[in-house]
Design an enzyme around this catalytic site. Structure first.
Site, PDB file in Angstrom:
ATOM      1  N   VAL A 133       2.309  -3.207   3.939  1.00  0.00           N
ATOM      2  CA  VAL A 133       1.410  -2.565   4.908  1.00  0.00           C
ATOM      3  C   VAL A 133       0.009  -2.595   4.296  1.00  0.00           C
ATOM      4  O   VAL A 133      -0.336  -1.759   3.466  1.00  0.00           O
ATOM      5  CB  VAL A 133       1.850  -1.120   5.216  1.00  0.00           C
ATOM      6  CG1 VAL A 133       0.930  -0.503   6.267  1.00  0.00           C
ATOM      7  CG2 VAL A 133       3.304  -1.091   5.684  1.00  0.00           C
ATOM      8  N   ASP A 150      -0.988  -2.039  -0.783  1.00  0.00           N
ATOM      9  CA  ASP A 150       0.201  -1.802   0.028  1.00  0.00           C
ATOM     10  C   ASP A 150       0.257  -0.307   0.313  1.00  0.00           C
ATOM     11  O   ASP A 150       0.514   0.503  -0.582  1.00  0.00           O
ATOM     12  CB  ASP A 150       1.450  -2.260  -0.734  1.00  0.00           C
ATOM     13  CG  ASP A 150       2.712  -2.172   0.106  1.00  0.00           C
ATOM     14  OD1 ASP A 150       2.694  -1.497   1.157  1.00  0.00           O
ATOM     15  OD2 ASP A 150       3.731  -2.765  -0.308  1.00  0.00           O
ATOM     16  N   HIS A 151       0.023   0.063   1.564  1.00  0.00           N
ATOM     17  CA  HIS A 151      -0.078   1.484   1.918  1.00  0.00           C
ATOM     18  C   HIS A 151       1.246   2.220   1.743  1.00  0.00           C
ATOM     19  O   HIS A 151       1.284   3.455   1.712  1.00  0.00           O
ATOM     20  CB  HIS A 151      -0.561   1.625   3.375  1.00  0.00           C
ATOM     21  CG  HIS A 151      -1.466   2.789   3.591  1.00  0.00           C
ATOM     22  ND1 HIS A 151      -1.310   3.997   2.940  1.00  0.00           N
ATOM     23  CD2 HIS A 151      -2.558   2.947   4.398  1.00  0.00           C
ATOM     24  CE1 HIS A 151      -2.251   4.836   3.337  1.00  0.00           C
ATOM     25  NE2 HIS A 151      -3.025   4.234   4.206  1.00  0.00           N
ATOM     26  N   ARG A 152       2.347   1.497   1.606  1.00  0.00           N
ATOM     27  CA  ARG A 152       3.624   2.150   1.363  1.00  0.00           C
ATOM     28  C   ARG A 152       3.674   2.757  -0.032  1.00  0.00           C
ATOM     29  O   ARG A 152       4.436   3.692  -0.282  1.00  0.00           O
ATOM     30  CB  ARG A 152       4.771   1.149   1.503  1.00  0.00           C
ATOM     31  CG  ARG A 152       4.861   0.458   2.860  1.00  0.00           C
ATOM     32  CD  ARG A 152       5.948  -0.596   2.856  1.00  0.00           C
ATOM     33  NE  ARG A 152       5.747  -1.564   1.779  1.00  0.00           N
ATOM     34  CZ  ARG A 152       6.691  -2.377   1.325  1.00  0.00           C
ATOM     35  NH1 ARG A 152       7.910  -2.333   1.837  1.00  0.00           N
ATOM     36  NH2 ARG A 152       6.422  -3.231   0.354  1.00  0.00           N
TER      37      ARG A 152
END
Length: 453
Positions: free
Chosen positions: A250, A423-425
């Site tokens: 993400v 990576d927004h996760r």
């Protein structure tokens, strides 16, 4: 896949040329039909994702047929060369035709459609591919970080695995074969409302290696087309890896600028002292290593299969290199221990190895953070794609001279654009911004990073 070569030596099946790759592009033949070849003589030059490989003949004989033309994609296990005359045993059974299916021992496909094979102990191969059973017990296995990770995931002692790669290197196929011999551990999966039952732990390859390109059909008119360029070699690998990254991670991007006026003065001083051209990249890499120590969340890999985030200690810094055959990302391992001078030398050496295709596969794996110098091509800001399974990538733009202010006074300064994708996760937006702020502070205070000149 693990390949069992025919005992009558009538034909040669393409073996696994790397870490569990399933196919290779035929670059050129080094022999011709009717030619007598010696054992270990080079038959063809082939390309597997990012490496050029010379494929040697496993035995002496006469070439009867060559299967494939330059530019063809040859699957591992397919017939590459057929032998006649001295190559075939007269007492053997009926020889298979050129179109006979490859003799491949494979397990059933897993849920992802990946076929995992077994390595046969009867593999008849040249010395460069042969199983190295002579390695002394207790010796440390030769393997890339990716293969070691597969062994760890399967809870296998990699030092107990016999390697069939070049020089006795343990490949992914070797690990899977060792696991299929009965040493695969069991794990317990609990279903809601039921008692847990032991099931075999699934074996899966890196999806970036096995995922096909998108096959959506759209209407393409031939009008105006001057050349059709197939996805091959490095370009195909790039397409697969970037597609997988975008589909899995993400992405979010945060941008900033650093006043590198004083850093550029330092750079000029070192350039004069060393008597050679010194660019800004190794200084930025040194600053990145320092910033990652303060923000370790960004120095990590994601294991989506096991649903784990692996925070890394060493900074294995990838540096994107633009080559004539596509983008490559060599990795400087333990970059945090290098001075900027050592960093600069490593970058030069690895870039040269990428461009002349001599870089070893292990130098293209194991990265924990990547830098892409888009400014070298004239760009400023970017939205770089994360080099999966890493969780962040930094794009460096083109430094530009501009008017700045400090303490109410104007001055001509040099500004470096920075673009960070995360990576927004794994990385929250605020943490990504804080990392970039730390990096800017380090670049704007070079005395905290570099010795005096």
């Amino acid at each position: 896949m693990a390949i069992k070569q025919p005992p009558d030596k009538s034909h040669f099946l393409l073996p696994d040329l790397g870490e569990g790759v399933a196919e290779a592009e035929l670059i050129s033949w080094k022999v011709q039909v009717g030619q007598d070849v010696a054992e270990h003589q080079t038959l063809a030059e082939m390309e597997t994702d990012k490496a050029l490989v010379e494929v040697p003949s496993p035995w002496a004989g006469t070439i009867r047929e060559l299967h494939g033309n330059a530019g063809d994609i040859i699957n591992v296990g397919s017939v590459l060369v057929s032998y006649g005359g001295k190559a075939a045993a007269t007492s053997s059974e009926t020889k298979p035709q050129a179109s006979a299916p490859a003799q491949v021992e494979a397990e059933e496909s897993d849920d992802a459609g990946t076929v995992v094979g077994n390595v046969s102990s009867e593999l008849s191969m040249p010395a460069s591919f042969a199983r190295q059973d002579s390695i002394s017990p207790g010796a440390k296995a030769q393997a890339t970080p990716a293969v070691r990770r597969i062994a760890r995931d399967l809870r296998i002692d990699i030092n107990a695995v016999s390697g069939t790669g070049r020089g006795g290197r343990v490949t992914a196929s070797d690990v899977h074969a060792h696991a299929s011999d009965g040493s695969v551990p069991t794990t317990t999966i609990a279903q809601p409302g039921t008692r847990s039952a032991p099931v075999a732990e699934p074996v899966i390859q890196d999806p970036a290696q096995t995922m096909p390109l998108a096959t959506t059909r759209v209407a393409i008119t031939p009008e105006g087309t001057i050349e059709k360029v197939p996805f091959r070699g490095v370009r195909r690998k790039i397409a697969q890896s970037l597609h997988h990254s975008v589909q899995t991670t993400v992405h979010f991007t945060v941008v900033d600028e650093a006043d590198i006026t004083r850093l550029d003065q330092k750079r000029a001083g070192f350039e004069s002292l060393l008597g050679t051209r010194v660019n800004l990249l190794p200084f930025v890499m040194t600053a990145v290593c320092a910033a990652l120590r303060q923000h370790p969340t960004l120095n990590a890999n994601v294991d989506d299969f096991m649903e784990e985030i692996h925070l890394k200690g060493p900074v294995n810094l990838g540096c994107a290199v633009d080559t004539d055959h596509g983008l490559m990302v060599p990795v400087i391992h333990a970059a945090q221990d290098l001075t900027f001078v050592q960093m600069a030398q490593q970058v030069r050496d690895l870039a040269t190895a990428c461009r002349d295709r001599s870089i070893p596969r292990e130098s293209l794996a194991g990265g924990t953070f990547t830098i892409s110098n888009v400014g070298s091509a004239g760009g400023m800001f970017a939205t770089p794609i994360i080099n999966y399974p890493e969780v962040a990538i930094l794009a460096i733009g083109r430094a530009k001279e501009t008017v700045l202010t400090r303490n109410g006074a104007f001055y001509a300064g040099l500004v470096l654009p920075l673009s960070l994708s995360c990576d927004h996760r794994v990385v929250d937006g605020a943490e990504g911004a804080r990392f970039l702020g730390t990096l800017v502070s380090l670049l704007e205070a070079p005395e905290t990073l570099l010795p005096e000149v």
